[in-house]
Design a protein around this motif. Structure first.
Motif, PDB file in Angstrom:
ATOM      1  N   LEU A  13       0.826  -1.208   0.000  1.00 39.11           N
ATOM      2  CA  LEU A  13       0.000   0.000   0.000  1.00 39.11           C
ATOM      3  C   LEU A  13       0.861   1.259   0.000  1.00 39.11           C
ATOM      4  O   LEU A  13       0.505   2.264  -0.625  1.00 39.11           O
ATOM      5  N   ALA A  14       1.990   1.195   0.687  1.00 25.32           N
ATOM      6  CA  ALA A  14       2.915   2.335   0.680  1.00 25.32           C
ATOM      7  C   ALA A  14       3.446   2.581  -0.732  1.00 25.32           C
ATOM      8  O   ALA A  14       3.604   3.727  -1.162  1.00 25.32           O
ATOM      9  N   LYS A  15       3.701   1.495  -1.469  1.00 22.75           N
ATOM     10  CA  LYS A  15       4.161   1.647  -2.847  1.00 22.75           C
ATOM     11  C   LYS A  15       3.066   2.245  -3.725  1.00 22.75           C
ATOM     12  O   LYS A  15       3.342   3.045  -4.621  1.00 22.75           O
ATOM     13  N   LEU A  16       1.812   1.873  -3.442  1.00 16.34           N
ATOM     14  CA  LEU A  16       0.703   2.433  -4.205  1.00 16.34           C
ATOM     15  C   LEU A  16       0.633   3.947  -4.047  1.00 16.34           C
ATOM     16  O   LEU A  16       0.301   4.667  -4.986  1.00 16.34           O
ATOM     17  N   HIS A  44      16.658  -7.758   2.638  1.00 12.84           N
ATOM     18  CA  HIS A  44      17.902  -7.258   3.236  1.00 12.84           C
ATOM     19  C   HIS A  44      17.656  -5.976   4.035  1.00 12.84           C
ATOM     20  O   HIS A  44      18.590  -5.207   4.289  1.00 12.84           O
ATOM     21  N   ASN A  45      16.382  -5.755   4.393  1.00 11.33           N
ATOM     22  CA  ASN A  45      15.989  -4.618   5.243  1.00 11.33           C
ATOM     23  C   ASN A  45      16.328  -3.265   4.621  1.00 11.33           C
ATOM     24  O   ASN A  45      16.652  -2.305   5.336  1.00 11.33           O
ATOM     25  N   LEU A  46      16.265  -3.201   3.293  1.00 12.74           N
ATOM     26  CA  LEU A  46      16.494  -1.937   2.599  1.00 12.74           C
ATOM     27  C   LEU A  46      15.154  -1.267   2.329  1.00 12.74           C
ATOM     28  O   LEU A  46      14.169  -1.930   1.994  1.00 12.74           O
ATOM     29  N   SER A  47      15.104   0.034   2.458  1.00 15.24           N
ATOM     30  CA  SER A  47      13.858   0.788   2.323  1.00 15.24           C
ATOM     31  C   SER A  47      13.411   0.873   0.875  1.00 15.24           C
ATOM     32  O   SER A  47      14.200   0.636  -0.059  1.00 15.24           O
ATOM     33  N   PHE A  48      12.144   1.260   0.676  1.00 16.26           N
ATOM     34  CA  PHE A  48      11.640   1.453  -0.679  1.00 16.26           C
ATOM     35  C   PHE A  48      12.352   2.621  -1.353  1.00 16.26           C
ATOM     36  O   PHE A  48      12.517   2.631  -2.572  1.00 16.26           O
ATOM     37  N   ALA A  49      12.804   3.601  -0.568  1.00 20.34           N
ATOM     38  CA  ALA A  49      13.592   4.710  -1.131  1.00 20.34           C
ATOM     39  C   ALA A  49      14.886   4.180  -1.743  1.00 20.34           C
ATOM     40  O   ALA A  49      15.329   4.646  -2.801  1.00 20.34           O
ATOM     41  N   ALA A  50      15.510   3.184  -1.104  1.00 21.12           N
ATOM     42  CA  ALA A  50      16.723   2.578  -1.647  1.00 21.12           C
ATOM     43  C   ALA A  50      16.428   1.828  -2.945  1.00 21.12           C
ATOM     44  O   ALA A  50      17.253   1.815  -3.871  1.00 21.12           O
ATOM     45  N   VAL A  51      15.237   1.218  -3.035  1.00 22.61           N
ATOM     46  CA  VAL A  51      14.824   0.534  -4.258  1.00 22.61           C
ATOM     47  C   VAL A  51      14.695   1.544  -5.395  1.00 22.61           C
ATOM     48  O   VAL A  51      15.160   1.305  -6.520  1.00 22.61           O
ATOM     49  N   ARG A  52      14.059   2.676  -5.114  1.00 20.09           N
ATOM     50  CA  ARG A  52      13.904   3.715  -6.137  1.00 20.09           C
ATOM     51  C   ARG A  52      15.261   4.207  -6.623  1.00 20.09           C
ATOM     52  O   ARG A  52      15.473   4.402  -7.825  1.00 20.09           O
ATOM     53  N   ASP A  53      16.181   4.423  -5.701  1.00 17.68           N
ATOM     54  CA  ASP A  53      17.517   4.882  -6.079  1.00 17.68           C
ATOM     55  C   ASP A  53      18.221   3.849  -6.961  1.00 17.68           C
ATOM     56  O   ASP A  53      18.875   4.210  -7.945  1.00 17.68           O
ATOM     57  N   ALA A  54      18.076   2.569  -6.608  1.00 14.43           N
ATOM     58  CA  ALA A  54      18.728   1.505  -7.382  1.00 14.43           C
ATOM     59  C   ALA A  54      18.199   1.472  -8.811  1.00 14.43           C
ATOM     60  O   ALA A  54      18.967   1.292  -9.769  1.00 14.43           O
ATOM     61  N   PHE A  67       6.638  -1.870 -12.493  1.00  9.29           N
ATOM     62  CA  PHE A  67       6.930  -3.289 -12.280  1.00  9.29           C
ATOM     63  C   PHE A  67       8.396  -3.508 -11.909  1.00  9.29           C
ATOM     64  O   PHE A  67       8.718  -4.422 -11.143  1.00  9.29           O
ATOM     65  N   SER A  68       9.288  -2.697 -12.440  1.00 11.29           N
ATOM     66  CA  SER A  68      10.692  -2.817 -12.074  1.00 11.29           C
ATOM     67  C   SER A  68      10.877  -2.550 -10.581  1.00 11.29           C
ATOM     68  O   SER A  68      11.551  -3.312  -9.870  1.00 11.29           O
ATOM     69  N   LEU A  69      10.273  -1.479 -10.102  1.00 11.63           N
ATOM     70  CA  LEU A  69      10.341  -1.168  -8.671  1.00 11.63           C
ATOM     71  C   LEU A  69       9.697  -2.265  -7.837  1.00 11.63           C
ATOM     72  O   LEU A  69      10.222  -2.672  -6.793  1.00 11.63           O
ATOM     73  N   GLU A  70       8.548  -2.729  -8.297  1.00 11.86           N
ATOM     74  CA  GLU A  70       7.784  -3.729  -7.557  1.00 11.86           C
ATOM     75  C   GLU A  70       8.596  -4.995  -7.304  1.00 11.86           C
ATOM     76  O   GLU A  70       8.667  -5.496  -6.178  1.00 11.86           O
ATOM     77  N   PHE A  71       9.226  -5.506  -8.345  1.00 13.83           N
ATOM     78  CA  PHE A  71       9.864  -6.815  -8.210  1.00 13.83           C
ATOM     79  C   PHE A  71      11.316  -6.748  -7.751  1.00 13.83           C
ATOM     80  O   PHE A  71      11.841  -7.750  -7.262  1.00 13.83           O
ATOM     81  N   LEU A  72      11.955  -5.600  -7.885  1.00 11.42           N
ATOM     82  CA  LEU A  72      13.264  -5.433  -7.260  1.00 11.42           C
ATOM     83  C   LEU A  72      13.109  -5.227  -5.755  1.00 11.42           C
ATOM     84  O   LEU A  72      14.026  -5.508  -4.984  1.00 11.42           O
ATOM     85  N   ASP A  73      11.932  -4.781  -5.350  1.00  9.15           N
ATOM     86  CA  ASP A  73      11.692  -4.507  -3.930  1.00  9.15           C
ATOM     87  C   ASP A  73      11.759  -5.767  -3.076  1.00  9.15           C
ATOM     88  O   ASP A  73      12.196  -5.710  -1.925  1.00  9.15           O
ATOM     89  N   TYR A  74      11.329  -6.917  -3.608  1.00 11.86           N
ATOM     90  CA  TYR A  74      11.272  -8.126  -2.776  1.00 11.86           C
ATOM     91  C   TYR A  74      12.643  -8.545  -2.260  1.00 11.86           C
ATOM     92  O   TYR A  74      12.813  -8.721  -1.040  1.00 11.86           O
ATOM     93  N   PRO A  75      13.651  -8.742  -3.117  1.00 10.33           N
ATOM     94  CA  PRO A  75      14.955  -9.118  -2.561  1.00 10.33           C
ATOM     95  C   PRO A  75      15.587  -8.024  -1.713  1.00 10.33           C
ATOM     96  O   PRO A  75      16.275  -8.319  -0.725  1.00 10.33           O
ATOM     97  N   MET A  76      15.344  -6.761  -2.063  1.00 11.55           N
ATOM     98  CA  MET A  76      15.925  -5.681  -1.271  1.00 11.55           C
ATOM     99  C   MET A  76      15.233  -5.563   0.080  1.00 11.55           C
ATOM    100  O   MET A  76      15.878  -5.255   1.089  1.00 11.55           O
ATOM    101  N   ASP A  77      13.941  -5.832   0.118  1.00 12.82           N
ATOM    102  CA  ASP A  77      13.217  -5.850   1.395  1.00 12.82           C
ATOM    103  C   ASP A  77      13.753  -6.954   2.294  1.00 12.82           C
ATOM    104  O   ASP A  77      13.836  -6.795   3.524  1.00 12.82           O
TER     105      ASP A  77
END
Length: 249
Positions: free
Chosen positions: A137-140, A187-197, A175-185
């Protein structure tokens, strides 16, 4: 822009090939069963709603024009296919998010040979359902303003000619953000870190997410696109994001 679009698209293809591995089957079958139940429900709702809508239209048409119904049903079928494909993918991602985290964990362990301190089993995955839904929901909240902007542009004369391209690029990015988020999550990385990646590797991100976006609208393929994209996103994480972080660190 950094990255490679073909390499990004290749992550989805390679991720799909991993799903047949015996060590991953259980972690694929559980979210797949959830996806099938959701898809069946969405199809039933979509057909019922559109059939009622079509009946109401035909009720106001003279009998001698009844043949129009046979022309409208193929269009209704196409509309149901496209609508349910995208809606199904969105709902399935939210509901199955904890299981997707677990699948990402097992894929990473498979390709790296190193244990990931993640969810540790289906019980933990079930316990993580509320947290997973909250993160979705936060990603939404991030995606909705972007979608609203693209929707606004589709009504502006001149710019609306670009709307199909804009919607595709938006879907690819989402979709890129969505599915890269799972492995990064994991490793306790924030959604902001996913966006940066993703921003740092725009071409890889758009290539990966673009192929996912195309597959979500293909009947039957959309059954397996979510677990394939989870596995592909994990390969993206391992081979580009994590590898570069390790090199810098």
């Amino acid at each position: 822009m950094r990255g490679n679009a073909l390499t990004g698209a290749g992550y989805l293809v390679r991720g799909a090939s991993l799903l047949t591995r015996p060590t991953l089957r259980l972690f694929v079958l559980v979210p797949l069963a959830v996806n099938i139940l959701i898809f069946s429900a969405v199809i039933w709702w979509g057909v019922s709603f559109l059939a009622g809508w079509l009946d109401s239209i035909m009720a106001g048409i003279p009998d001698w024009l009844g043949f129009i119904e046979w022309l409208l049903w193929p269009l209704v079928g196409l509309l149901v296919t496209l609508t349910t494909g995208y809606l199904f993918t969105a709902v399935a991602i939210v509901i199955a998010s904890p299981f997707n985290n677990l699948l990402a964990e097992k894929v990473e362990e498979l390709v790296t040979g190193r244990e990931v301190a993640g969810l540790e089993g289906l019980g933990a995955a079930l316990a993580g359902v509320p947290r997973g839904i909250f993160r979705e929901l936060a990603k939404l909240l991030y995606f909705v303003p972007m979608a609203a902007l693209v929707l606004l542009l589709t009504f502006i004369p001149g710019l609306n000619a670009l709307s199909p391209v804009l919607w595709f690029v938006f879907g690819a990015w989402m979709f890129s953000l969505e599915f890269l988020d799972y492995p990064m999550d994991n490793h306790n990385l924030s959604f902001a870190a996913v966006r940066d990646a993703c921003r740092e590797r725009r071409l890889s991100s758009l290539g990966f997410g673009g192929l996912v976006a195309l597959c979500t609208g293909i009947p039957l393929v959309n059954f397996v696109v979510v677990p394939a994209a989870v596995a592909g996103g994990t390969l993206f994480w391992v081979e580009e994001v994590a590898a570069e972080r390790a090199a810098v660190g």
